[in-house]
Scaffold this motif. Structure first.
Motif, short mmCIF file in Angstrom:
data_model
loop_
_atom_site.label_atom_id
_atom_site.label_comp_id
_atom_site.label_asym_id
_atom_site.label_seq_id
_atom_site.Cartn_x
_atom_site.Cartn_y
_atom_site.Cartn_z
N THR A 1 -4.43 -8.19 4.66
CA THR A 1 -3.95 -6.65 4.01
C THR A 1 -5.18 -5.88 3.58
O THR A 1 -6.19 -5.73 3.88
CB THR A 1 -3.48 -6.31 2.53
OG1 THR A 1 -2.38 -7.23 2.67
CG2 THR A 1 -3.66 -5.29 2.23
N TYR A 2 -5.35 -4.23 4.89
CA TYR A 2 -6.45 -3.57 5.02
C TYR A 2 -5.51 -2.01 3.57
O TYR A 2 -4.52 -2.07 3.66
CB TYR A 2 -6.27 -2.52 6.09
CG TYR A 2 -6.50 -4.14 7.44
CD1 TYR A 2 -8.66 -3.99 7.30
CD2 TYR A 2 -6.17 -4.89 7.47
CE1 TYR A 2 -9.29 -5.02 8.72
CE2 TYR A 2 -6.61 -5.58 9.02
CZ TYR A 2 -7.87 -5.84 8.98
OH TYR A 2 -8.44 -6.50 9.80
N VAL A 3 -6.64 -1.95 3.65
CA VAL A 3 -6.52 -0.40 2.29
C VAL A 3 -7.09 0.95 3.42
O VAL A 3 -8.02 1.01 4.09
CB VAL A 3 -7.43 -0.42 1.58
CG1 VAL A 3 -7.07 0.81 0.64
CG2 VAL A 3 -6.61 -1.53 0.36
N LEU A 4 -5.85 2.20 3.91
CA LEU A 4 -6.16 2.90 4.74
C LEU A 4 -6.69 4.24 4.35
O LEU A 4 -7.32 4.11 2.80
CB LEU A 4 -5.07 3.25 5.32
CG LEU A 4 -3.82 2.42 5.86
CD1 LEU A 4 -2.84 3.10 6.50
CD2 LEU A 4 -5.08 1.31 7.59
N PRO A 5 -7.55 5.66 4.65
CA PRO A 5 -8.28 5.63 4.11
C PRO A 5 -7.15 6.69 2.85
O PRO A 5 -8.07 7.19 1.99
CB PRO A 5 -8.70 7.01 5.45
CG PRO A 5 -8.62 5.81 6.82
CD PRO A 5 -7.62 5.18 6.75
N GLY A 6 -5.78 6.53 3.50
CA GLY A 6 -5.52 7.51 2.77
C GLY A 6 -5.21 6.81 1.40
O GLY A 6 -3.95 7.36 0.75
N GLN A 7 -5.61 5.73 1.32
CA GLN A 7 -5.01 4.65 0.46
C GLN A 7 -3.80 3.80 -0.26
O GLN A 7 -3.07 3.91 -0.79
CB GLN A 7 -5.91 5.36 -1.28
CG GLN A 7 -6.49 6.34 -1.62
CD GLN A 7 -7.83 4.88 -1.45
OE1 GLN A 7 -7.57 3.65 -2.35
NE2 GLN A 7 -9.16 5.07 -0.64
N ASP A 8 -3.34 3.80 1.65
CA ASP A 8 -2.13 3.20 1.41
C ASP A 8 -2.43 1.98 2.13
O ASP A 8 -3.54 1.77 2.72
CB ASP A 8 -0.93 4.34 2.76
CG ASP A 8 -0.12 5.14 2.07
OD1 ASP A 8 0.06 5.26 1.19
OD2 ASP A 8 -0.61 6.12 2.68
#
Length: 246
Positions: A152-159
């Motif tokens: 699981t990753y967290v993208l820059p937009g916090q998604d």
């Protein structure tokens, strides 16, 4: 932490081993859905707490970053377990692990895990700059799936963007996505002290998608429309190095 649903099969007379139902991949999708909802809730709460400190930036969008160059979001969360079951499916038998005595144990060496998964991992070659790795987990010699891998990753937009993969058990699966309940695209509005409502930009929904690449069953959760998510699926590459730089 594995996203795969576990249950203890009821022994049947005259039957050796464990029979895997064709619908078993549904449990994988359900567990990833629940996990993505928890992650989304936590991230939304974080956004609301930090919203007052946000500043608009006109800086150019930086180039995507290879997965091996991404760091952890916080404390590293990397857990791999060998379930040591002797009822493993074809392609998941191990030669590098201990005896299949049914005693679960932790595996700390990723190369050992990778060589004994019994399927190829497919991941994006790169992700947007500012992405961080939240967690990674997997199981070997699992009595139900044989093996599995989740990241699981967290993208820059916090998604959050999550991938959960296992060997193919049902071959007639076509790519499909389902909107996660409660995340449909809506145009939110705000109303403060009786002032007129001001619409904000609508977001694409978070969707749970499922498809097959070679001998790998892939379930992933991400925000976007179906065509965009299908393009992400088609662009997944085999054996991408995800391990963060030390």
């Amino acid at each position: 932490m594995s996203l795969f649903y576990r249950f203890v099969p009821r022994p049947r007379r005259g039957v050796a081993g464990i029979h895997v139902r064709p619908q078993s991949f549904i449990f994988l999708a359900c567990m990833l859905f629940l996990f993505s909802m928890v992650i989304s809730a936590c991230i939304s709460d974080s956004n609301s707490n930090n919203g007052g400190n946000a500043h608009t930036s006109a800086a150019a969008t930086p180039a995507p970053v290879q997965l091996s160059s991404l760091g952890w979001c916080g404390k590293p969360s990397e857990i791999f377990r060998d379930q040591a079951s002797d009822h493993v499916q074809a392609g998941a038998k191990s030669t590098d692990l201990g005896p299949a005595d049914g005693k679960p144990r932790t595996v700390t060496d990723w190369n050992t895990v990778k060589s004994d998964l019994g399927f190829t991992i497919y991941l994006p070659k790169s992700l947007p700059a500012g992405t961080c790795l939240l967690s990674v987990s997997g199981s070997l010699r699992d009595p139900i799936f044989g093996s599995n891998f989740t990241i699981t990753y967290v993208l820059p937009g916090q998604d959050a963007m999550s991938f959960s993969q296992a060997p193919v058990r049902v071959k007639n699966i076509t790519f499909q996505c389902t909107v996660s309940q409660g995340t449909a695209s809506t145009a939110n509005s705000t109303n403060t002290h009786g002032s007129a409502s001001t619409p904000t930009a609508a977001k694409e929904p978070v969707q749970l998608c499922n498809g097959i690449r070679d001998q790998t069953n892939i379930v992933f959760s991400a925000r976007g429309n179906t065509s965009t998510l299908q393009q992400i699926f088609q662009n997944l590459q085999p054996d991408v190095d995800w391990t963060p730089a030390k």
